[in-house]
Design a protein around this motif. Structure first.
Motif, PDB file in Angstrom:
ATOM      1  N   MET A  75      39.620  37.822  32.118  1.00 31.66           N
ATOM      2  CA  MET A  75      38.150  37.852  32.433  1.00 31.66           C
ATOM      3  C   MET A  75      37.444  39.047  32.085  1.00 31.66           C
ATOM      4  O   MET A  75      37.819  40.202  32.662  1.00 31.66           O
ATOM      5  N   PRO A 108      33.805  41.220  31.977  1.00 34.50           N
ATOM      6  CA  PRO A 108      32.586  40.878  32.523  1.00 34.50           C
ATOM      7  C   PRO A 108      31.573  41.578  31.469  1.00 34.50           C
ATOM      8  O   PRO A 108      31.971  42.476  30.688  1.00 34.50           O
ATOM      9  N   ASP A 156      28.016  41.016  36.268  1.00 32.73           N
ATOM     10  CA  ASP A 156      29.125  40.053  36.395  1.00 32.73           C
ATOM     11  C   ASP A 156      30.567  40.938  36.691  1.00 32.73           C
ATOM     12  O   ASP A 156      31.422  40.193  37.472  1.00 32.73           O
ATOM     13  N   GLU A 157      30.449  42.052  36.464  1.00 32.03           N
ATOM     14  CA  GLU A 157      31.636  42.928  36.979  1.00 32.03           C
ATOM     15  C   GLU A 157      31.624  42.918  38.482  1.00 32.03           C
ATOM     16  O   GLU A 157      33.028  42.944  39.126  1.00 32.03           O
ATOM     17  N   TRP A 161      30.600  40.645  40.628  1.00 37.05           N
ATOM     18  CA  TRP A 161      31.056  39.197  41.100  1.00 37.05           C
ATOM     19  C   TRP A 161      32.541  39.067  40.858  1.00 37.05           C
ATOM     20  O   TRP A 161      33.554  38.701  41.795  1.00 37.05           O
ATOM     21  N   LEU A 162      33.164  39.504  39.634  1.00 39.94           N
ATOM     22  CA  LEU A 162      34.524  39.290  39.361  1.00 39.94           C
ATOM     23  C   LEU A 162      35.490  40.247  40.240  1.00 39.94           C
ATOM     24  O   LEU A 162      36.609  39.954  40.296  1.00 39.94           O
ATOM     25  N   ARG A 201      35.928  38.956  43.689  1.00 42.60           N
ATOM     26  CA  ARG A 201      36.724  37.533  43.543  1.00 42.60           C
ATOM     27  C   ARG A 201      38.065  38.155  43.443  1.00 42.60           C
ATOM     28  O   ARG A 201      38.731  37.393  43.960  1.00 42.60           O
ATOM     29  N   LEU A 221      30.759  29.905  36.989  1.00 41.19           N
ATOM     30  CA  LEU A 221      31.383  31.085  36.113  1.00 41.19           C
ATOM     31  C   LEU A 221      31.274  30.391  34.642  1.00 41.19           C
ATOM     32  O   LEU A 221      31.454  29.319  34.624  1.00 41.19           O
ATOM     33  N   THR A 231      33.115  36.950  30.254  1.00 46.53           N
ATOM     34  CA  THR A 231      32.758  36.155  31.424  1.00 46.53           C
ATOM     35  C   THR A 231      31.429  36.589  31.978  1.00 46.53           C
ATOM     36  O   THR A 231      30.977  37.906  32.042  1.00 46.53           O
TER      37      THR A 231
END
Length: 201
Positions: free
Chosen positions: A107, A109, A114-115, A117-118, A121, A152, A160
């Motif tokens: 993944m 970002p 995005d980074e 959230w990832l 996660r 996603l 991602t």
């Protein structure tokens, strides 16, 4: 949240007893407007909590610097210069590209949002070897729902991408403001080295 409420009650008792000498210096400065006063109270409570836990580093407040957040970051930094609080203000431009890109990662970002959230996660995923999560969250129901709301997705470059707020609103979802506050709490846009404190990532 319960700890903050207890601290607020303790502060109210101190004020009733006239123990102004025990309150933070910032609280004894000229009065602020309603919104600013609320922010000031949260600063004071966070700093008192950090002090009671023996932390020697300042409280770090991370703010999404896009849009209205840009003005908030500037104002809060001025407050720090005027000794209204001791917190370290960190503006995060979530629309920027991440500081690094690993083409081999599963993944990748696309933006810092995005980074964010990832990264959270990944922290919440159980370790394959031990089955233990590196991070456990205790949130209210609204924040928990918001943390599982965005979809996603992937863009044409193989990055991602977390579903945008606009797309979420189009399908009847609310702004994930509480979820993003949780994400910002654990996200560091850049690695930080503290003297004697190691590396924060």
């Amino acid at each position: 949240m319960q700890l903050l409420k207890r601290m607020e009650k303790a502060e109210a008792r101190l004020q009733e007893q006239g123990a102004a000498a025990y309150l933070p210096q910032a609280a004894r400065q000229p009065p602020l407007g309603p919104c600013a006063s609320r922010a000031q109270r949260h600063f004071d409570l966070a700093q008192r909590l950090a002090d009671s836990l023996g932390f020697t580093v300042p409280v770090r407040l991370k703010i999404d610097q896009n849009g209205l957040g840009h003005g908030a970051v500037g104002m809060l930094k001025i407050w720090a210069e005027n000794s209204r609080h001791r917190a370290e203000i960190v503006g995060v431009m979530v629309s920027e590209s991440p500081g690094h890109d690993d083409p081999g990662a599963v993944m990748r970002p696309f933006k810092k949002r995005d980074e964010m959230w990832l990264a959270t996660r990944a922290l919440l995923q159980p370790d394959p070897g031990t089955g233990v999560c590196r991070l456990r969250l205790r949130t209210d129901r609204n924040a928990a729902i918001q943390l599982t709301t965005p979809k996603l997705q992937y863009n044409s470059g193989g990055h991602t991408v977390i579903e945008s707020k606009k797309a979420m609103r189009a399908r009847g979802m609310k702004n994930p403001d509480r979820a993003e506050a949780v994400l910002l709490a654990v996200y560091e846009p850049e690695p930080i080295i503290r003297r004697g404190g190691g590396l924060l990532v």
